[in-house]
Design an enzyme around this catalytic site. Structure first.
Site, short mmCIF file in Angstrom:
data_model
loop_
_atom_site.label_atom_id
_atom_site.label_comp_id
_atom_site.label_asym_id
_atom_site.label_seq_id
_atom_site.Cartn_x
_atom_site.Cartn_y
_atom_site.Cartn_z
N ASP A 67 0.83 -1.21 0.14
CA ASP A 67 0.14 0.09 0.11
C ASP A 67 0.73 1.18 0.11
O ASP A 67 2.17 1.15 0.12
CB ASP A 67 -1.03 0.04 1.00
N ASN A 136 -7.74 -2.41 13.89
CA ASN A 136 -9.12 -2.94 13.65
C ASN A 136 -9.24 -3.90 12.50
O ASN A 136 -10.30 -4.18 11.79
CB ASN A 136 -9.82 -1.49 12.69
N HIS A 138 -7.31 -4.58 9.60
CA HIS A 138 -7.05 -4.05 8.50
C HIS A 138 -5.82 -5.04 8.09
O HIS A 138 -4.70 -5.15 8.87
CB HIS A 138 -6.85 -2.84 8.07
N GLU A 143 -9.38 -1.84 4.83
CA GLU A 143 -10.13 -1.43 6.13
C GLU A 143 -11.55 -2.01 6.23
O GLU A 143 -12.09 -2.84 5.24
CB GLU A 143 -10.44 0.00 5.86
P1 PGA Z 1 1.95 -1.39 12.68
O1 PGA Z 1 0.83 -1.15 11.75
O2 PGA Z 1 2.92 -2.50 12.42
O3 PGA Z 1 2.59 -0.18 12.72
O4 PGA Z 1 1.48 -1.75 14.09
C1 PGA Z 1 0.30 -2.50 11.19
C2 PGA Z 1 -0.80 -2.17 10.36
O5 PGA Z 1 -1.58 -1.16 10.23
O6 PGA Z 1 -0.87 -2.90 9.23
#
Ligand code: PGA
Length: 241
Positions: A67, A136, A138, A143
């Protein structure tokens, strides 16, 4: 699904890097799906270290990122492109033409999504997709939603994602509200998926995603349907298992 509980972040990073190295050793031109965020930083640090020691060779490896924020240029230090070059790509012998990241500066979102899906098609299946998980549920920037979106798409980031990611920006208003993300079908078509998670704040979502109902409201729950998932989490992230 294989779930490996390790002691802490460093052990998670070591084990994840070993799996990635194994893929590169067995198939030097493998396609690696790469993730950003705090979770994979230690994994990439191990890969860079082992590359410098002569233990891994990226000369034929191809990468495709999950992404990118919308409207942020690759030289902006908050872009995922910047993250990838800073933590991994600038420090190993990967060829520039083998690196693929969505172009966050493309304002023609439809054309950019189609371009990225063509890139994915041309690469064939991803051999190993590295994933983190959002609070959440994702994966990439898929999302919570009423449907699993199959292909690359532009997405409005949820308030909770914007809040979580604001820790890396000077102010929450600077966090982009939109992003490009690979779709769930592209992720699920990967031959192998490596999900990594660390910290108590991931305990609830890890349990919900891997043991709860399969629903697009928790996008990572789709991983329960994949034949070849390895989960590496530290004791805190896997405390409910
Ligand atoms: P993080 O993010 O590794 O910073 O916890 C993970 C994500 O949002 O996919």
């Amino acid at each position: 699904m294989r779930i490996i509980k390790v002691k802490n972040y460093d052990e998670m990073s070591l084990n994840a890097a070993r799996i990635i190295c194994g893929h590169i050793a067995l198939k030097p031109n493998c396609v690696l799906g790469l993730a950003t965020g705090s979770t994979p930083i230690g994994t990439y640090a191990n890969l860079v270290k082992w590359y410098k020691e002569g233990g891994v060779d990226f000369s034929e490896t191809r990468t495709v990122n999950l992404d990118e924020y919308f409207g942020i240029s690759p030289d902006n230090e908050n872009s995922y492109s910047y993250f990838m070059y800073n933590h991994l790509l600038n420090h190993v012998n990967i060829k520039a033409e083998n690196i693929n990241i969505p172009n966050g500066m493309s304002h023609d979102t439809e054309t950019e999504c189609e371009r990225y899906d063509r890139v994915l098609d041309q690469l064939g299946s991803i051999d190993l997709q590295l994933l983190g998980i959002g609070h959440n549920g994702h994966v990439g920037f898929n999302e919570p939603s009423d449907i699993f979106v199959k292909k690359t798409h532009a997405i409005e980031l949820s308030k909770s994602t914007i809040k979580a990611n604001s820790r890396l920006f000077n102010h929450i208003d600077e966090v982009p509200t939109r992003a490009f993300t690979m779709g769930m079908q592209s992720i699920m078509k990967s031959k192998e998926i490596l999900l990594i998670a660390s910290g108590q704040d991931k305990a609830d979502i890890m349990y919900e995603a891997l043991c709860g109902p399969i629903t697009p409201q928790v996008p990572a729950s789709a991983l329960q349907l994949h034949q070849n998932v390895i989960v590496i989490g530290d004791e805190a992230a896997l405390s409910k298992f």
